[in-house]
Design a protein around this motif. Structure first.
Motif, PDB file in Angstrom:
ATOM      1  N   GLU A 107      41.468  -8.484   9.332  1.00 50.83           N
ATOM      2  CA  GLU A 107      40.577  -7.381   8.949  1.00 50.83           C
ATOM      3  C   GLU A 107      40.735  -6.201   9.899  1.00 50.83           C
ATOM      4  O   GLU A 107      40.782  -5.043   9.467  1.00 50.83           O
ATOM      5  CB  GLU A 107      39.131  -7.867   8.949  1.00 50.83           C
ATOM      6  CG  GLU A 107      38.146  -6.820   8.495  1.00 50.83           C
ATOM      7  CD  GLU A 107      36.724  -7.336   8.503  1.00 50.83           C
ATOM      8  OE1 GLU A 107      35.843  -6.575   8.082  1.00 50.83           O
ATOM      9  OE2 GLU A 107      36.495  -8.479   8.929  1.00 50.83           O
ATOM     10  N   THR A 108      40.852  -6.482  11.183  1.00 52.23           N
ATOM     11  CA  THR A 108      41.042  -5.406  12.153  1.00 52.23           C
ATOM     12  C   THR A 108      42.356  -4.675  11.898  1.00 52.23           C
ATOM     13  O   THR A 108      42.415  -3.448  11.940  1.00 52.23           O
ATOM     14  CB  THR A 108      41.027  -5.981  13.587  1.00 52.23           C
ATOM     15  OG1 THR A 108      39.784  -6.623  13.802  1.00 52.23           O
ATOM     16  CG2 THR A 108      41.222  -4.896  14.614  1.00 52.23           C
ATOM     17  N   MET A 109      43.394  -5.437  11.627  1.00 49.47           N
ATOM     18  CA  MET A 109      44.700  -4.832  11.361  1.00 49.47           C
ATOM     19  C   MET A 109      44.668  -4.002  10.081  1.00 49.47           C
ATOM     20  O   MET A 109      45.238  -2.914  10.025  1.00 49.47           O
ATOM     21  CB  MET A 109      45.759  -5.936  11.253  1.00 49.47           C
ATOM     22  CG  MET A 109      47.138  -5.414  10.987  1.00 49.47           C
ATOM     23  SD  MET A 109      47.751  -4.499  12.381  1.00 49.47           S
ATOM     24  CE  MET A 109      49.268  -5.328  12.624  1.00 49.47           C
ATOM     25  N   TYR A 110      43.977  -4.507   9.073  1.00 52.18           N
ATOM     26  CA  TYR A 110      43.944  -3.811   7.793  1.00 52.18           C
ATOM     27  C   TYR A 110      43.085  -2.552   7.838  1.00 52.18           C
ATOM     28  O   TYR A 110      43.412  -1.541   7.223  1.00 52.18           O
ATOM     29  CB  TYR A 110      43.423  -4.759   6.705  1.00 52.18           C
ATOM     30  CG  TYR A 110      43.497  -4.174   5.325  1.00 52.18           C
ATOM     31  CD1 TYR A 110      44.707  -4.029   4.668  1.00 52.18           C
ATOM     32  CD2 TYR A 110      42.345  -3.728   4.674  1.00 52.18           C
ATOM     33  CE1 TYR A 110      44.783  -3.472   3.413  1.00 52.18           C
ATOM     34  CE2 TYR A 110      42.409  -3.175   3.410  1.00 52.18           C
ATOM     35  CZ  TYR A 110      43.626  -3.046   2.784  1.00 52.18           C
ATOM     36  OH  TYR A 110      43.685  -2.503   1.539  1.00 52.18           O
ATOM     37  N   THR A 111      41.988  -2.576   8.575  1.00 54.81           N
ATOM     38  CA  THR A 111      41.075  -1.433   8.592  1.00 54.81           C
ATOM     39  C   THR A 111      41.378  -0.432   9.705  1.00 54.81           C
ATOM     40  O   THR A 111      40.768   0.622   9.749  1.00 54.81           O
ATOM     41  CB  THR A 111      39.612  -1.908   8.753  1.00 54.81           C
ATOM     42  OG1 THR A 111      39.490  -2.664   9.953  1.00 54.81           O
ATOM     43  CG2 THR A 111      39.189  -2.722   7.560  1.00 54.81           C
ATOM     44  N   SER A 112      42.303  -0.767  10.598  1.00 57.95           N
ATOM     45  CA  SER A 112      42.618   0.154  11.682  1.00 57.95           C
ATOM     46  C   SER A 112      43.490   1.303  11.174  1.00 57.95           C
ATOM     47  O   SER A 112      44.050   1.258  10.091  1.00 57.95           O
ATOM     48  CB  SER A 112      43.324  -0.584  12.824  1.00 57.95           C
ATOM     49  OG  SER A 112      44.600  -0.985  12.405  1.00 57.95           O
ATOM     50  N   ARG A 113      43.645   2.282  12.002  1.00 64.79           N
ATOM     51  CA  ARG A 113      44.458   3.446  11.658  1.00 64.79           C
ATOM     52  C   ARG A 113      45.906   3.181  12.048  1.00 64.79           C
ATOM     53  O   ARG A 113      46.499   3.904  12.845  1.00 64.79           O
ATOM     54  CB  ARG A 113      43.934   4.681  12.377  1.00 64.79           C
ATOM     55  CG  ARG A 113      42.592   5.113  11.912  1.00 64.79           C
ATOM     56  CD  ARG A 113      42.735   6.521  11.433  1.00 64.79           C
ATOM     57  NE  ARG A 113      41.485   6.960  10.843  1.00 64.79           N
ATOM     58  CZ  ARG A 113      41.442   7.518   9.677  1.00 64.79           C
ATOM     59  NH1 ARG A 113      42.540   7.726   9.003  1.00 64.79           N
ATOM     60  NH2 ARG A 113      40.308   7.919   9.206  1.00 64.79           N
ATOM     61  N   THR A 115      49.393   3.566  11.086  1.00 66.89           N
ATOM     62  CA  THR A 115      50.163   4.349  10.114  1.00 66.89           C
ATOM     63  C   THR A 115      51.355   3.580   9.580  1.00 66.89           C
ATOM     64  O   THR A 115      51.719   3.721   8.410  1.00 66.89           O
ATOM     65  CB  THR A 115      50.643   5.669  10.745  1.00 66.89           C
ATOM     66  OG1 THR A 115      51.405   5.382  11.908  1.00 66.89           O
ATOM     67  CG2 THR A 115      49.465   6.561  11.111  1.00 66.89           C
ATOM     68  N   ARG A 116      51.971   2.767  10.418  1.00 68.29           N
ATOM     69  CA  ARG A 116      53.115   1.985   9.955  1.00 68.29           C
ATOM     70  C   ARG A 116      52.696   0.997   8.871  1.00 68.29           C
ATOM     71  O   ARG A 116      53.355   0.862   7.829  1.00 68.29           O
ATOM     72  CB  ARG A 116      53.747   1.239  11.127  1.00 68.29           C
ATOM     73  CG  ARG A 116      55.109   0.654  10.779  1.00 68.29           C
ATOM     74  CD  ARG A 116      55.710  -0.128  11.916  1.00 68.29           C
ATOM     75  NE  ARG A 116      55.291  -1.508  11.705  1.00 68.29           N
ATOM     76  CZ  ARG A 116      55.034  -2.398  12.632  1.00 68.29           C
ATOM     77  NH1 ARG A 116      55.131  -2.066  13.895  1.00 68.29           N
ATOM     78  NH2 ARG A 116      54.673  -3.605  12.346  1.00 68.29           N
ATOM     79  N   LEU A 117      51.568   0.328   9.092  1.00 73.82           N
ATOM     80  CA  LEU A 117      51.059  -0.608   8.097  1.00 73.82           C
ATOM     81  C   LEU A 117      50.666   0.142   6.832  1.00 73.82           C
ATOM     82  O   LEU A 117      50.946  -0.305   5.721  1.00 73.82           O
ATOM     83  CB  LEU A 117      49.866  -1.389   8.649  1.00 73.82           C
ATOM     84  CG  LEU A 117      49.205  -2.371   7.694  1.00 73.82           C
ATOM     85  CD1 LEU A 117      50.179  -3.480   7.320  1.00 73.82           C
ATOM     86  CD2 LEU A 117      47.954  -2.964   8.311  1.00 73.82           C
ATOM     87  N   SER A 118      50.043   1.280   6.987  1.00 76.81           N
ATOM     88  CA  SER A 118      49.651   2.078   5.837  1.00 76.81           C
ATOM     89  C   SER A 118      50.868   2.510   5.022  1.00 76.81           C
ATOM     90  O   SER A 118      50.838   2.471   3.781  1.00 76.81           O
ATOM     91  CB  SER A 118      48.872   3.309   6.311  1.00 76.81           C
ATOM     92  OG  SER A 118      48.520   4.113   5.225  1.00 76.81           O
ATOM     93  N   ASP A 119      51.922   2.898   5.713  1.00 75.73           N
ATOM     94  CA  ASP A 119      53.152   3.291   5.005  1.00 75.73           C
ATOM     95  C   ASP A 119      53.778   2.110   4.277  1.00 75.73           C
ATOM     96  O   ASP A 119      54.273   2.260   3.142  1.00 75.73           O
ATOM     97  CB  ASP A 119      54.168   3.880   5.991  1.00 75.73           C
ATOM     98  CG  ASP A 119      53.726   5.227   6.551  1.00 75.73           C
ATOM     99  OD1 ASP A 119      52.848   5.865   5.913  1.00 75.73           O
ATOM    100  OD2 ASP A 119      54.229   5.619   7.610  1.00 75.73           O
ATOM    101  N   GLU A 120      53.743   0.915   4.882  1.00 79.97           N
ATOM    102  CA  GLU A 120      54.293  -0.265   4.225  1.00 79.97           C
ATOM    103  C   GLU A 120      53.483  -0.634   2.969  1.00 79.97           C
ATOM    104  O   GLU A 120      54.044  -0.983   1.936  1.00 79.97           O
ATOM    105  CB  GLU A 120      54.295  -1.451   5.187  1.00 79.97           C
ATOM    106  CG  GLU A 120      55.384  -1.384   6.218  1.00 79.97           C
ATOM    107  CD  GLU A 120      55.398  -2.608   7.098  1.00 79.97           C
ATOM    108  OE1 GLU A 120      55.105  -3.707   6.594  1.00 79.97           O
ATOM    109  OE2 GLU A 120      55.698  -2.458   8.290  1.00 79.97           O
TER     110      GLU A 120
END
Length: 125
Positions: A107-113, A115-120
């Motif tokens: 949850e922390t990884m998903y809700t954090s800012r 950008t690399r995860l968001s781009d993936e």
């Protein structure tokens, strides 16, 4: 399942005579050979009283229901519960704590800012 998994049953499928030794082995998780050897030794040591207890247990105890355990792992779990219920509950509690910690990390990884995860994630859509 209507049968209790923490109750002692006669194991006639794996037993030699009445299934008492096989039932004790199933209940405790000890190898049935050791239980049988112990039974013979105790019978001689008690001048036959253990043989009477064996016959009484064979007459009184219920037969083990077919399909009591789903898997061998399930059987090992219930043997552990019977031997030490407090340890078993601590193990379950520890597993739930570990799962809860891992979910919190996700949850922390998903809700954090990140950008690399968001781009993936965006590239997967």
């Amino acid at each position: 399942m209507s049968a209790s998994r923490t109750k002692f049953y006669l194991d006639k499928q794996n037993g030699k005579w009445m299934g008492v030794c096989a039932g004790i082995a199933d209940y405790t998780g000890v190898d049935v050979t050791f239980v049988r050897i112990g039974m013979v030794l105790l019978t001689f040591a008690t001048s036959g009283w253990m043989a009477l207890a064996y016959i009484a247990a064979g007459a009184i105890a219920d037969k083990k229901p077919i399909g009591l355990y789903d898997t061998q792992e399930d059987a090992k779990f219930w043997q552990g519960v019977r031997s030490n219920p407090r340890r078993s509950t601590a193990e379950v509690r520890s597993k739930f704590r570990d799962i809860d910690r891992r979910l919190a990390d996700i949850e922390t990884m998903y809700t954090s800012r990140n950008t690399r995860l968001s781009d993936e994630i965006d590239s997967l859509r």
